[in-house]
Design an enzyme around this catalytic site. Structure first.
Site, PDB file in Angstrom:
ATOM      1  N   TYR A  27     -15.313   4.426   3.875  1.00 48.62           N
ATOM      2  CA  TYR A  27     -14.237   3.737   4.607  1.00 48.62           C
ATOM      3  C   TYR A  27     -14.075   4.355   5.995  1.00 48.62           C
ATOM      4  CZ  TYR A  27      -9.324   2.531   5.698  1.00 48.62           C
ATOM      5  OH  TYR A  27      -8.163   2.102   6.294  1.00 48.62           O
ATOM      6  N   SER A  65      -8.417   3.079  11.676  1.00 48.25           N
ATOM      7  CA  SER A  65      -7.669   4.027  10.843  1.00 48.25           C
ATOM      8  C   SER A  65      -7.905   5.425  11.390  1.00 48.25           C
ATOM      9  CB  SER A  65      -8.162   3.966   9.398  1.00 48.25           C
ATOM     10  OG  SER A  65      -7.646   5.064   8.658  1.00 48.25           O
TER      11      SER A  65
HETATM   12  P1  NAP Z   1      -3.184  -4.298   2.031  1.00 46.56           P
HETATM   13  O1  NAP Z   1      -1.697  -4.192   1.878  1.00 46.56           O
HETATM   14  O2  NAP Z   1      -4.078  -3.968   0.893  1.00 46.56           O
HETATM   15  O3  NAP Z   1      -3.519  -5.763   2.580  1.00 46.56           O
HETATM   16  C1  NAP Z   1      -4.851  -6.102   2.838  1.00 46.56           C
HETATM   17  C2  NAP Z   1      -4.911  -7.539   3.294  1.00 46.56           C
HETATM   18  O4  NAP Z   1      -6.280  -7.822   3.624  1.00 46.56           O
HETATM   19  C3  NAP Z   1      -4.502  -8.529   2.220  1.00 46.56           C
HETATM   20  O5  NAP Z   1      -3.793  -9.584   2.831  1.00 46.56           O
HETATM   21  C4  NAP Z   1      -5.845  -9.031   1.670  1.00 46.56           C
HETATM   22  O6  NAP Z   1      -5.807 -10.371   1.188  1.00 46.56           O
HETATM   23  C5  NAP Z   1      -6.686  -8.983   2.934  1.00 46.56           C
HETATM   24  N1  NAP Z   1      -8.115  -8.906   2.657  1.00 46.56           N
HETATM   25  C6  NAP Z   1      -8.818  -7.930   2.027  1.00 46.56           C
HETATM   26  N2  NAP Z   1     -10.128  -8.244   1.987  1.00 46.56           N
HETATM   27  C7  NAP Z   1     -10.256  -9.443   2.602  1.00 46.56           C
HETATM   28  C8  NAP Z   1     -11.347 -10.291   2.872  1.00 46.56           C
HETATM   29  N3  NAP Z   1     -12.586  -9.965   2.495  1.00 46.56           N
HETATM   30  N4  NAP Z   1     -11.104 -11.454   3.525  1.00 46.56           N
HETATM   31  C9  NAP Z   1      -9.862 -11.805   3.902  1.00 46.56           C
HETATM   32  N5  NAP Z   1      -8.772 -11.034   3.683  1.00 46.56           N
HETATM   33  C10 NAP Z   1      -8.982  -9.877   3.032  1.00 46.56           C
HETATM   34  O7  NAP Z   1      -3.699  -3.365   3.231  1.00 46.56           O
HETATM   35  P2  NAP Z   1      -2.953  -2.726   4.506  1.00 46.56           P
HETATM   36  O8  NAP Z   1      -2.601  -1.339   4.164  1.00 46.56           O
HETATM   37  O9  NAP Z   1      -1.943  -3.642   5.059  1.00 46.56           O
HETATM   38  O10 NAP Z   1      -4.227  -2.630   5.485  1.00 46.56           O
HETATM   39  C11 NAP Z   1      -4.418  -3.489   6.584  1.00 46.56           C
HETATM   40  C12 NAP Z   1      -5.392  -2.816   7.534  1.00 46.56           C
HETATM   41  O11 NAP Z   1      -4.859  -1.568   7.937  1.00 46.56           O
HETATM   42  C13 NAP Z   1      -6.752  -2.514   6.910  1.00 46.56           C
HETATM   43  O12 NAP Z   1      -7.775  -2.743   7.848  1.00 46.56           O
HETATM   44  C14 NAP Z   1      -6.642  -1.026   6.577  1.00 46.56           C
HETATM   45  O13 NAP Z   1      -7.917  -0.416   6.537  1.00 46.56           O
HETATM   46  C15 NAP Z   1      -5.812  -0.560   7.740  1.00 46.56           C
HETATM   47  N6  NAP Z   1      -5.133   0.731   7.512  1.00 46.56           N
HETATM   48  C16 NAP Z   1      -4.151   0.852   6.584  1.00 46.56           C
HETATM   49  C17 NAP Z   1      -3.541   2.085   6.399  1.00 46.56           C
HETATM   50  C18 NAP Z   1      -2.431   2.317   5.402  1.00 46.56           C
HETATM   51  O14 NAP Z   1      -2.043   3.472   5.173  1.00 46.56           O
HETATM   52  N7  NAP Z   1      -1.892   1.292   4.781  1.00 46.56           N
HETATM   53  C19 NAP Z   1      -3.949   3.182   7.174  1.00 46.56           C
HETATM   54  C20 NAP Z   1      -4.960   3.006   8.091  1.00 46.56           C
HETATM   55  C21 NAP Z   1      -5.543   1.773   8.272  1.00 46.56           C
HETATM   56  P3  NAP Z   1      -5.100 -10.761  -0.226  1.00 46.56           P
HETATM   57  O15 NAP Z   1      -3.616 -10.616   0.012  1.00 46.56           O
HETATM   58  O16 NAP Z   1      -5.480 -12.173  -0.458  1.00 46.56           O
HETATM   59  O17 NAP Z   1      -5.626  -9.790  -1.230  1.00 46.56           O
END
Ligand code: NAP
Length: 248
Positions: free
Chosen positions: A157, A143
């Site tokens: 984080y 991130s």
């Molecule tokens: P999201 O929509 O909240 O989705 C998170 C996913 O991770 C879900 O499928 C969740 O499973 C799964 N998950 C969470 N904890 C887990 C665990 N302990 N074991 C297995 N699966 C787990 O998040 P996102 O925004 O797509 O984020 C994905 C990645 O991008 C993350 O690493 C986040 O830090 C990074 N990121 C996101 C952003 C942003 O703005 N969105 C920015 C920078 C970085 P369930 O569906 O079963 O809950």
């Protein structure tokens, strides 16, 4: 187009992980879609992948738990062709908080899910690549928080993602001699459900004016970068950290 590859996406049921899985299916990867709780979402992604003509398995495992990671990889071995690619995508934030108010329980969970899980999954993948002589590829989802620090919101984080950046460089150099590539993407503000978990569902919109590109990114824009890093197009790219952040 079939690449003949097999990809595991952790946290592949929603958000960036789901977009990555769906784009990988279009490009012919057999898929393992890991999730923690939302089975319906992960099954829907798997169904959409199968509709593209590729085998797809949705598998529940908390990737912060070593025993569950072992089960996840064994299930993949049984159901799909040999693993060729891993996307360490699963990640969490917690409620916005100052450092002085963060409990040890919160900090341990933050590092378990965002850091330890990526080490565990990468270790399983590298063992398989080494055993099968596969020139595999790993992409870690970091991130821009790792360089911004996220003061007043989630320094925990940001620090965990900083660890992912170092992990990416270190593992890349450790396994380059066996032809395995390891890279990271650093998304900026992307339109997913994760922002609601911070306690402020409108967080991305509030921060939008500070994004040089003046817009929130879409999960598919991160997915396309991940798929490029996994592909032969990026055959000499390893240890790279690619910002996907609209200039933020
Ligand atoms: P999201 O929509 O909240 O989705 C998170 C996913 O991770 C879900 O499928 C969740 O499973 C799964 N998950 C969470 N904890 C887990 C665990 N302990 N074991 C297995 N699966 C787990 O998040 P996102 O925004 O797509 O984020 C994905 C990645 O991008 C993350 O690493 C986040 O830090 C990074 N990121 C996101 C952003 C942003 O703005 N969105 C920015 C920078 C970085 P369930 O569906 O079963 O809950």
């Amino acid at each position: 187009m079939s690449t003949g590859g097999t990809l595991l996406v952790t946290g592949g049921g929603r958000g960036i992980g789901a977009a990555t899985a769906l784009l990988a299916a279009q490009r012919g990867y057999a898929l393992c879609i890991n999730y923690r709780r939302d089975a319906d979402a992960a099954e829907r992604v798997a169904e959409q992948a199968r509709a593209q003509g590729v085998p797809a398995l949705a598998f529940r495992a908390d990737v912060a738990d070593e025993a569950q990671v072992g089960k996840l990889f064994r299930a993949l071995d049984d159901a799909l062709p040999p693993l060729t690619a891993l996307v360490n995508n699963a990640g969490i934030v917690d409620r916005q908080s100052r450092v002085e108010d963060m409990s040890a329980t919160r900090l341990r969970r933050m590092f378990d899910v965002n850091v330890v899980a990526s080490f565990l999954c990468a270790a399983e993948a590298v063992r398989r690549f080494r055993r099968t002589g596969t020139a595999g590829a790993i992409v870690n989802v970091s991130s821009v928080a790792s360089r911004l620090g996220s003061p007043g919101e989630f320094v925990d984080y940001a620090a965990a993602k900083g660890a992912i950046d170092s992990f990416t460089v270190g593992l890349a150099r450790e396994v380059a001699d066996i032809g395995v590539r390891v890279n990271a993407v650093r998304p900026g503000l992307i339109r997913t459900d994760i922002h609601a978990d911070s306690g402020e569902p409108g967080r991305a919109d509030r921060l939008r004016p500070a994004i040089p590109a003046q817009r929130i990114g879409e999960p598919d824009e991160v997915a396309r970068t991940i798929l490029w890093l996994l592909s032969e197009e990026a055959s000499y790219v390893t240890g790279a950290i690619v910002d996907v952040s609209g200039g933020r």
